[in-house]
Enzyme design. Structure first.
Site, mmCIF file in Angstrom:
data_model
loop_
_atom_site.group_PDB
_atom_site.id
_atom_site.type_symbol
_atom_site.label_atom_id
_atom_site.label_comp_id
_atom_site.label_asym_id
_atom_site.label_seq_id
_atom_site.Cartn_x
_atom_site.Cartn_y
_atom_site.Cartn_z
ATOM 1 N N LEU A 138 0.867 -1.174 0.000
ATOM 2 C CA LEU A 138 0.000 0.000 0.000
ATOM 3 C C LEU A 138 0.904 1.225 0.000
ATOM 4 C CD1 LEU A 138 -2.710 -0.877 2.709
ATOM 5 C CD2 LEU A 138 -2.939 -1.035 0.228
ATOM 6 N N ASP A 139 0.448 2.305 -0.620
ATOM 7 C CA ASP A 139 1.215 3.544 -0.580
ATOM 8 C C ASP A 139 1.402 3.994 0.868
ATOM 9 O OD1 ASP A 139 1.179 3.523 -3.319
ATOM 10 O OD2 ASP A 139 -0.447 4.980 -3.503
ATOM 11 N N LYS A 140 2.435 4.766 1.100
ATOM 12 C CA LYS A 140 2.738 5.253 2.446
ATOM 13 C C LYS A 140 1.515 5.830 3.134
ATOM 14 C CE LYS A 140 5.323 8.959 4.758
ATOM 15 N NZ LYS A 140 6.258 10.095 4.571
#
Length: 353
Positions: A138-140
């Site tokens: 998942l993106d940050k």
């Protein structure tokens, strides 16, 4: 450790990376390119990130070479919200701001550091030293559900499910809740557009012919009207304003798992995510159309309004169907409350009950 190079008259007009390669033979061309692109090279006191930058005679180049990083991530006692765990896998609810694995600019404080501390040596080694057990990302600043493999057999089985994304009629599902600007004019739809690196910005993705296949299914769950404008004096103007939603809540299901896929696809159809600083920057002025409580919630959010809500898969060894659900975290729940209040005509005020 800083290293200095003075451009000779015979080197005037040459590319920055070629001049550095001539003077710093201990570094490979690819290493020098990375140093330039990550902002560690200055020319006459100005940071230059373009390896093809042409240098002038007498220019002073400074290269600030970062110290070597440890080959293996270290365990760090970072709290994890574990929603499921057994000997083969672990499912966690990732908070905003947590990077998944170590990389340039984030060598510590990542999910991998936390997992090593939590699981010890039991993580799968297939992902390598910097990505042990990591099957997907998942993106940050995207919150929500992730699974991690604790042995190589589980890693292979989980990776196969993520690669297939349920196309073979399996039980697999990855669904997200996304707050988007505006609203599609249909209740549901499918986005089938290839995604590749943006040629103008290496940290962005873009819809591009010849890119990797990418498919996202979306469904409109809620539509939110714009705040009532004092300027809309006529009934016709007020009706027109009310008929065009300023934002919406979408359920997005992935058939593929490309980098930034939902963010890129929604932006491509004209409905980027609220708060997305990369793909929705051109929509920032639309925040003024939101009711005040929603404006405040969005300003405090400081990230894209995207949450991994449902993850359904087969257990990698037992084949038991597992389904995990994660409700909106507090920052998105506050935004949702404010937007729902605007739809109900209350403005989302906390005192409205």
């Amino acid at each position: 450790m800083p290293t200095s190079v003075l451009v000779a008259p015979s080197e005037a007009g040459e590319r920055l990376d070629r001049v550095l390669a001539r003077h710093l033979a201990e570094f490979s061309r690819s290493r020098l390119k990375t140093l330039i692109e990550t902002g560690t090279v200055e020319v006459d006191g100005h940071t230059i990130r373009d390896p093809s930058h042409r240098v002038n005679s007498g220019a002073a180049i400074k290269v600030d070479v970062p110290p070597p990083r440890p080959a293996r991530p270290e365990p760090e006692p970072i709290p994890l919200n574990v929603v499921y765990e057994d000997d083969d896998m672990i499912a966690i609810d990732k908070p905003a701001g947590l990077v998944v694995h170590p990389a340039a600019g984030n060598w510590s404080g990542t999910l991998v550091n936390a997992l090593i501390a939590h699981c010890g040596e039991s993580l799968s080694g297939i992902g390598g030293e910097r990505r042990p057990g990591i099957v997907h990302r998942l993106d940050k600043d995207t919150t929500g559900l992730m699974v991690v493999a604790k042995n190589d057999r589980a890693h292979a089985a989980l990776a196969a499910q993520f690669a297939d994304h349920g196309r073979s009629a399996g039980p697999f599902e990855r669904s997200y809740l996304a707050f988007a600007w505006g609203a599609p004019d249909r209740p549901h739809g499918r986005i089938d557009r290839p995604i590749d690196r943006d040629p103008r910005a290496r940290d962005r993705m873009a819809v591009r012919q010849g890119g990797r296949d990418a498919v996202t299914f979306w469904q409109v769950l809620e539509r939110y009207p714009a705040a009532k404008s004092p300027a809309a004096k006529s009934a016709r103007a007020a009706a027109a304003s009310a008929s065009a939603p300023v934002a919406s809540l979408l359920a997005c299901r992935l058939e593929t798992g490309r980098t930034h896929q939902i963010r890129v696809h929604l932006a491509a159809i004209g409905h980027p995510l609220l708060g997305d600083p990369v793909y929705g920057a051109g929509f920032r002025t639309k925040a003024a159309l939101l009711p005040q409580p929603a404006q405040a919630a969005l300003a405090d959010l400081g990230r894209q309004a995207l949450h991994a809500h449902i993850l359904r898969l087969k257990h990698p060894l037992t084949a038991e169907i597992l389904e995990f659900r994660s409700e909106l975290p507090p920052d998105l729940a506050r935004l949702h409350h404010a937007l729902v209040g605007s739809r109900a005509g209350t403005g989302g005020d906390e005192s409205s009950g």
